[in-house]
Scaffold this motif. Structure first.
Motif, mmCIF file in Angstrom:
data_model
loop_
_atom_site.group_PDB
_atom_site.id
_atom_site.type_symbol
_atom_site.label_atom_id
_atom_site.label_comp_id
_atom_site.label_asym_id
_atom_site.label_seq_id
_atom_site.Cartn_x
_atom_site.Cartn_y
_atom_site.Cartn_z
ATOM 1 N N GLU A 67 0.862 -1.194 0.000
ATOM 2 C CA GLU A 67 0.000 0.000 0.000
ATOM 3 C C GLU A 67 0.888 1.229 0.000
ATOM 4 O OE1 GLU A 67 -2.175 -1.766 3.643
ATOM 5 O OE2 GLU A 67 -3.657 -0.513 2.634
ATOM 6 N N ASP A 68 0.442 2.308 -0.674
ATOM 7 C CA ASP A 68 1.275 3.511 -0.652
ATOM 8 C C ASP A 68 0.755 4.484 0.415
ATOM 9 O OD1 ASP A 68 -0.141 4.958 -3.719
ATOM 10 O OD2 ASP A 68 -0.880 4.923 -1.664
ATOM 11 N N ALA A 69 1.318 5.654 0.503
ATOM 12 C CA ALA A 69 1.058 6.581 1.619
ATOM 13 C C ALA A 69 -0.408 6.989 1.720
ATOM 14 C CB ALA A 69 1.923 7.838 1.472
ATOM 15 N N VAL A 70 -1.155 6.957 0.624
ATOM 16 C CA VAL A 70 -2.561 7.384 0.711
ATOM 17 C C VAL A 70 -3.517 6.196 0.590
ATOM 18 C CG1 VAL A 70 -2.150 9.739 -0.092
ATOM 19 C CG2 VAL A 70 -2.671 7.906 -1.766
ATOM 20 N N ASN A 72 -3.456 3.652 -1.858
ATOM 21 C CA ASN A 72 -3.617 2.867 -3.094
ATOM 22 C C ASN A 72 -3.055 1.484 -2.777
ATOM 23 O OD1 ASN A 72 -4.592 4.917 -5.023
ATOM 24 N ND2 ASN A 72 -2.587 5.877 -4.697
ATOM 25 N N GLY A 148 -6.516 9.211 -5.524
ATOM 26 C CA GLY A 148 -5.388 8.265 -5.520
ATOM 27 C C GLY A 148 -4.711 8.185 -6.872
ATOM 28 N N LEU A 152 -0.917 9.154 -8.148
ATOM 29 C CA LEU A 152 -0.071 8.183 -8.858
ATOM 30 C C LEU A 152 0.439 8.798 -10.157
ATOM 31 C CD1 LEU A 152 -2.081 4.838 -8.449
ATOM 32 C CD2 LEU A 152 0.091 5.438 -7.347
ATOM 33 N N TYR A 182 -2.882 4.949 7.467
ATOM 34 C CA TYR A 182 -1.868 5.401 6.497
ATOM 35 C C TYR A 182 -1.105 6.569 7.101
ATOM 36 C CZ TYR A 182 -4.581 2.331 3.613
ATOM 37 O OH TYR A 182 -5.230 1.230 3.141
ATOM 38 N N LEU A 189 3.976 13.306 0.142
ATOM 39 C CA LEU A 189 3.039 12.608 -0.745
ATOM 40 C C LEU A 189 3.647 12.351 -2.123
ATOM 41 C CD1 LEU A 189 -0.406 14.186 0.138
ATOM 42 C CD2 LEU A 189 0.555 11.997 0.827
ATOM 43 N N SER A 191 5.931 10.622 -2.607
ATOM 44 C CA SER A 191 6.346 9.200 -2.593
ATOM 45 C C SER A 191 5.304 8.334 -3.304
ATOM 46 C CB SER A 191 6.483 8.710 -1.146
ATOM 47 O OG SER A 191 5.187 8.671 -0.527
ATOM 48 N N VAL A 192 4.113 8.911 -3.518
ATOM 49 C CA VAL A 192 3.042 8.142 -4.186
ATOM 50 C C VAL A 192 3.234 8.170 -5.699
ATOM 51 C CG1 VAL A 192 0.530 8.073 -4.580
ATOM 52 C CG2 VAL A 192 1.428 8.666 -2.318
#
Ligand code: HGY
Ligand code: MN
Ligand code: MN
Ligand code: MN
Length: 428
Positions: A67-70, A72, A148, A152, A182, A189, A191-192
């Motif tokens: 999972e990513d920071a938000v 997804n 999301g 991305l 999260y 962010l 990083s997403v």
């Protein structure tokens, strides 16, 4: 080396329609409103439970989950050439208030089932296959659609905006995200963001949310383009006052200003010269909202779209001019006119539409090329990857309401076309 795999083993393999239907039904119970409606808002308790449900299914399908920071969520099946850009597929499971149980869900549960079908057929992916569950495709909680997938796709302005975004209860995006677990990397962010070329293809399975496939008794829609969405927030302010005591010439009624602008939106889209231009005022709030108090504030949220971006932008400009003249003529203050998003349309990639068409032919399914008037995460994935979409019919085209329905036979057709298309794209 791997001998070319017989794809006809795929043609036979049946989707486990029973468990898929059960999953759809079970997921629909994770809702803040009673059945048959579904309401599942970003980072709410029900959303967290639904995320757990999806991650569990991904695990059961042997996918490695991250999972990513938000939030997804990515479920990956490594190919035998894992260094190649993977093929991805996915959709969303958040649901706007009082909506249905198929919008988005078909493209997540169906994608996981497509992986199951491929695994059971003995298929070995060359390019890894990745199922993505996008965070918050719907704009409900923070007013931003495709939150999301926009991140991305590398939206810096969104990353900055989210640092100072609060919902209608004044809860910040970060606090809401932390509630859902999260917490890490929220400070960054970016990083997403995914780099362009992160995927060789992205394809989304979705109900049509329109009546054409059902009316024409066609099994599959091969989407060639996604319409250009835009949303605007408007606030008017007047003096308000006593509904009995203030005579009409003394009033500057913020409610009537909003009503006039709403009708102007309808006028502008109808006079655009094309049936493809649409406009909706889905939110219209009056303050203080008492029958005997002249509205001192009004808040409107306007959704306008077209498959032609320029034509849509003409409508936006007219709405802005109209808001200014209403403010002038009625002596109300236009305290906010904010274009929240004004996105270009996206075109599907031929490579993907052709793979989808040949999958339909091999599976003996009727199909037709069509545009998507609804937006999807695909609209933003198209900014970093070749994109395609597969539509299945839904009952009378109903969507965003509890009567939304897709027959399991149609869902199974969609999953089989998705599975075969993923196989083709993975070996490309
Ligand atoms: O509004 C849309 O087009 C999407 O269904 N959220
Ligand atoms: Mn939707
Ligand atoms: Mn959707
Ligand atoms: Mn406002």
């Amino acid at each position: 080396i791997h001998e070319p795999q017989s794809q006809d083993s795929l043609l036979s393999l049946s989707v486990d329609s029973e468990s898929l239907q059960k999953q759809i039904d079970e997921l629909s119970t994770l809702s803040d409103t009673p059945a048959p409606s579904v309401t599942r808002i970003l980072y709410s308790e029900k959303d967290v439970l639904a995320r757990r449900f999806i991650k569990n299914l991904m695990g059961l399908s042997g996918l490695s989950v991250r999972e990513d920071a938000v939030g997804n969520i990515f479920g990956r099946w490594d190919g035998y050439e894992p260094e190649l850009a993977p093929v991805s597929t996915g959709s969303h499971i958040d649901a706007i208030p009082y909506s249905g149980k198929y919008d988005g869900v078909i493209g997540v549960l169906g994608a996981i089932e497509a992986i199951n079908v491929l695994k059971e057929s003995g298929f070995k992916p060359k390019r890894s296959l990745e199922v993505i569950m996008f965070t918050s495709e719907e704009p409900t909680r923070f007013g931003i659609s495709c939150l999301g997938s926009r991140l991305l796709a590398g939206s810096k302005e969104l990353a900055e905006l989210l640092e100072r975004t609060v919902d209608s209860q004044n809860i910040s995006f970060f606090d809401a995200a932390k509630f859902a677990g999260y917490a890490n990397h929220l400070e960054d962010l970016t990083s997403v963001f995914l780099k362009k070329g992160s995927y060789s293809a992205f394809i989304e399975l979705h109900i049509e949310q329109g009546p054409i496939l059902e009316e024409e008794a066609t099994s599959i829609g091969v989407v060639t383009a996604i319409a250009a969405p835009a949303s605007i927030k408007v606030d008017f302010e007047g003096n308000g006052g006593h509904a009995g005591a203030v005579l009409m010439p003394m009033r500057n009624d913020a409610g009537l200003a909003a009503a006039e602008l709403a009708l102007a939106v309808e006028k502008f889209v109808l006079e655009s010269g094309s049936i493809d231009t649409v406009g909706t005022v889905g939110i219209l709030e009056l303050h203080p909202g008492a029958i005997n108090s002249i509205p001192s504030k009004s808040h409107l949220e306007i959704d306008t779209r077209d498959i032609d971006e320029k034509r849509r932008n003409v409508v936006i400009e007219k709405i802005h001019q109209s808001a200014l003249s209403i403010s002038e003529n009625r002596g109300v203050k236009l305290s906010e006119f904010k274009i929240v998003n004004q996105d270009p349309p996206a075109l599907s990639e031929d490579l993907i539409t052709m793979a989808t068409e040949s999958a339909c032919q091999e599976l003996n399914l009727t199909y037709k090329k069509m545009i998507s008037r609804a937006y999807h995460d695909s609209l933003f994935m198209a900014r970093i990857s070749p994109m395609g979409m597969i539509f299945i019919p839904c009952y009378k085209g109903y969507s965003h309401k509890p009567e939304e329905f897709a027959a399991i036979e149609d869902i199974v057709n969609g999953v089989r076309v998705l599975a075969l298309t993923l196989a083709k794209l993975s070996l490309a």
